[in-house]
Scaffold this motif. Sequence first.
Motif, PDB file in Angstrom:
ATOM      1  N   PRO A   1      26.697  53.287  44.116  1.00 11.29           N
ATOM      2  CA  PRO A   1      27.667  52.407  44.776  1.00 11.29           C
ATOM      3  C   PRO A   1      28.385  51.522  43.768  1.00 11.29           C
ATOM      4  CG  PRO A   1      25.457  52.188  45.761  1.00 11.29           C
ATOM      5  CD  PRO A   1      25.333  53.050  44.554  1.00 11.29           C
ATOM      6  N   LYS A   2      29.627  51.140  44.111  1.00  9.23           N
ATOM      7  CA  LYS A   2      30.390  50.271  43.217  1.00  9.23           C
ATOM      8  C   LYS A   2      31.299  49.355  44.015  1.00  9.23           C
ATOM      9  CE  LYS A   2      34.149  53.497  42.410  1.00  9.23           C
ATOM     10  NZ  LYS A   2      34.916  54.241  41.432  1.00  9.23           N
ATOM     11  N   VAL A   3      31.716  48.276  43.352  1.00  7.71           N
ATOM     12  CA  VAL A   3      32.660  47.305  43.907  1.00  7.71           C
ATOM     13  C   VAL A   3      33.687  47.017  42.818  1.00  7.71           C
ATOM     14  CG1 VAL A   3      32.939  44.913  44.686  1.00  7.71           C
ATOM     15  CG2 VAL A   3      30.946  46.217  45.408  1.00  7.71           C
ATOM     16  N   THR A   4      34.968  46.994  43.178  1.00 12.69           N
ATOM     17  CA  THR A   4      36.034  46.657  42.227  1.00 12.69           C
ATOM     18  C   THR A   4      36.540  45.245  42.517  1.00 12.69           C
ATOM     19  OG1 THR A   4      36.690  48.980  42.053  1.00 12.69           O
ATOM     20  CG2 THR A   4      38.311  47.329  41.351  1.00 12.69           C
ATOM     21  N   LEU A   5      36.606  44.439  41.460  1.00 15.44           N
ATOM     22  CA  LEU A   5      37.057  43.051  41.559  1.00 15.44           C
ATOM     23  C   LEU A   5      38.297  42.873  40.692  1.00 15.44           C
ATOM     24  CD1 LEU A   5      33.527  41.499  40.944  1.00 15.44           C
ATOM     25  CD2 LEU A   5      34.626  41.844  43.166  1.00 15.44           C
TER      26      LEU A   5
ATOM     27  N   ILE B   1      30.983  33.981  24.288  1.00 20.96           N
ATOM     28  CA  ILE B   1      30.034  32.889  24.494  1.00 20.96           C
ATOM     29  C   ILE B   1      30.791  31.780  25.224  1.00 20.96           C
ATOM     30  CG2 ILE B   1      28.567  31.144  23.402  1.00 20.96           C
ATOM     31  CD1 ILE B   1      28.289  33.165  21.025  1.00 20.96           C
ATOM     32  N   GLY B   2      30.336  31.466  26.417  1.00 23.01           N
ATOM     33  CA  GLY B   2      30.999  30.456  27.225  1.00 23.01           C
ATOM     34  C   GLY B   2      32.186  30.974  28.017  1.00 23.01           C
ATOM     35  N   LEU B   3      32.761  32.102  27.618  1.00 21.37           N
ATOM     36  CA  LEU B   3      33.854  32.693  28.403  1.00 21.37           C
ATOM     37  C   LEU B   3      33.293  33.180  29.734  1.00 21.37           C
ATOM     38  CD1 LEU B   3      36.816  33.355  28.531  1.00 21.37           C
ATOM     39  CD2 LEU B   3      36.355  35.491  27.339  1.00 21.37           C
ATOM     40  N   SER B   4      32.093  33.702  29.673  1.00 23.13           N
ATOM     41  CA  SER B   4      31.287  33.862  30.871  1.00 23.13           C
ATOM     42  C   SER B   4      30.322  32.688  30.820  1.00 23.13           C
ATOM     43  CB  SER B   4      30.502  35.174  30.843  1.00 23.13           C
ATOM     44  OG  SER B   4      29.447  35.108  31.781  1.00 23.13           O
ATOM     45  N   PRO B   5      30.309  31.836  31.838  1.00 28.52           N
ATOM     46  CA  PRO B   5      29.411  30.679  31.791  1.00 28.52           C
ATOM     47  C   PRO B   5      27.942  31.046  31.590  1.00 28.52           C
ATOM     48  CG  PRO B   5      31.017  30.421  33.544  1.00 28.52           C
ATOM     49  CD  PRO B   5      31.178  31.827  33.009  1.00 28.52           C
ATOM     50  N   MET B   6      27.562  32.294  31.850  1.00 29.55           N
ATOM     51  CA  MET B   6      26.176  32.717  31.686  1.00 29.55           C
ATOM     52  C   MET B   6      25.865  33.223  30.277  1.00 29.55           C
ATOM     53  SD  MET B   6      25.770  34.526  35.465  1.00 29.55           S
ATOM     54  CE  MET B   6      25.424  36.052  34.727  1.00 29.55           C
ATOM     55  N   VAL B   7      26.881  33.570  29.489  1.00 30.18           N
ATOM     56  CA  VAL B   7      26.650  34.123  28.147  1.00 30.18           C
ATOM     57  C   VAL B   7      26.422  32.975  27.170  1.00 30.18           C
ATOM     58  CG1 VAL B   7      27.619  35.463  26.240  1.00 30.18           C
ATOM     59  CG2 VAL B   7      27.942  36.235  28.598  1.00 30.18           C
ATOM     60  N   VAL B   8      25.233  32.987  26.543  1.00 32.31           N
ATOM     61  CA  VAL B   8      24.863  31.911  25.634  1.00 32.31           C
ATOM     62  C   VAL B   8      24.794  32.356  24.174  1.00 32.31           C
ATOM     63  CG1 VAL B   8      23.654  30.603  27.418  1.00 32.31           C
ATOM     64  CG2 VAL B   8      22.381  32.268  26.029  1.00 32.31           C
TER      65      VAL B   8
ATOM     66  N   GLU C   1      32.152  35.303  40.384  1.00 30.51           N
ATOM     67  CA  GLU C   1      32.110  33.907  39.944  1.00 30.51           C
ATOM     68  C   GLU C   1      32.549  33.796  38.488  1.00 30.51           C
ATOM     69  OE1 GLU C   1      28.081  32.638  40.648  1.00 30.51           O
ATOM     70  OE2 GLU C   1      28.334  32.639  42.830  1.00 30.51           O
ATOM     71  N   VAL C   2      32.036  34.684  37.651  1.00 36.87           N
ATOM     72  CA  VAL C   2      32.385  34.682  36.233  1.00 36.87           C
ATOM     73  C   VAL C   2      33.862  35.013  36.049  1.00 36.87           C
ATOM     74  CG1 VAL C   2      32.020  35.921  34.050  1.00 36.87           C
ATOM     75  CG2 VAL C   2      30.052  35.160  35.409  1.00 36.87           C
ATOM     76  N   GLN C   3      34.348  36.021  36.775  1.00 37.43           N
ATOM     77  CA  GLN C   3      35.742  36.438  36.657  1.00 37.43           C
ATOM     78  C   GLN C   3      36.690  35.284  36.985  1.00 37.43           C
ATOM     79  OE1 GLN C   3      37.282  39.248  39.623  1.00 37.43           O
ATOM     80  NE2 GLN C   3      38.068  40.485  37.917  1.00 37.43           N
ATOM     81  N   LEU C   4      36.426  34.571  38.051  1.00 34.31           N
ATOM     82  CA  LEU C   4      37.298  33.461  38.437  1.00 34.31           C
ATOM     83  C   LEU C   4      37.207  32.305  37.446  1.00 34.31           C
ATOM     84  CD1 LEU C   4      36.797  33.536  42.306  1.00 34.31           C
ATOM     85  CD2 LEU C   4      38.735  34.432  40.983  1.00 34.31           C
ATOM     86  N   ALA C   5      36.017  32.024  36.950  1.00 39.40           N
ATOM     87  CA  ALA C   5      35.862  30.963  35.943  1.00 39.40           C
ATOM     88  C   ALA C   5      36.580  31.333  34.648  1.00 39.40           C
ATOM     89  CB  ALA C   5      34.379  30.714  35.667  1.00 39.40           C
ATOM     90  N   ARG C   6      36.544  32.614  34.284  1.00 43.67           N
ATOM     91  CA  ARG C   6      37.133  33.070  33.026  1.00 43.67           C
ATOM     92  C   ARG C   6      38.625  32.750  32.939  1.00 43.67           C
ATOM     93  NH1 ARG C   6      34.574  37.843  32.234  1.00 43.67           N
ATOM     94  NH2 ARG C   6      35.701  38.851  33.912  1.00 43.67           N
ATOM     95  N   ALA C   7      39.344  32.829  34.052  1.00 41.94           N
ATOM     96  CA  ALA C   7      40.776  32.539  34.037  1.00 41.94           C
ATOM     97  C   ALA C   7      41.028  31.106  33.555  1.00 41.94           C
ATOM     98  CB  ALA C   7      41.363  32.744  35.432  1.00 41.94           C
ATOM     99  N   GLY C   8      40.285  30.161  34.085  1.00 40.32           N
ATOM    100  CA  GLY C   8      40.446  28.769  33.671  1.00 40.32           C
ATOM    101  C   GLY C   8      40.005  28.520  32.249  1.00 40.32           C
TER     102      GLY C   8
END
Length: 147
Positions: free
Chosen positions: A2-6, A30-37, A130-137
Amino acid sequence: MPKVTLRNTFYVRNTPEALRAHLSQPQSYIGLSPMVVAVKDIEQGETETRYTSVERFRFLGVVKYDNMIKVTLRNTPRTVEGEVDSPGGVRLDYRFTLSEKNGGTEVEDILVVHAWVRPMLGYAAKKAREVQLARAGILATRLGSAP
């Protein structure tokens, strides 16, 4: 599987070249995705870069889990794209299409999330969105100055 396209399209006041250069470097994530450290084990090839990205999850605000994901990164004249292979049977295909517009760049950010089981797909797709939307900002803040 299964897959989902965002999809998310946004604008950054800088050149496609500046965005391509930034998105082509593993350290930029790093930080571009808030979860990547962190990123490590970077292998630069002629046509692609491979590396390990460290995603940090927190559960109940106390328990910390570092998820090691394998990332492949490629760029073309108009895109930066690749794949993410995460433990637990989750895979993401991603593509940033960069188009000059009004003295800046329109970025089309497409993620395709794959998972072996639907409950994992739902969780992974929610986090990816969540990451995708944060990445734009984050990109607009990092690179938003005019060329």
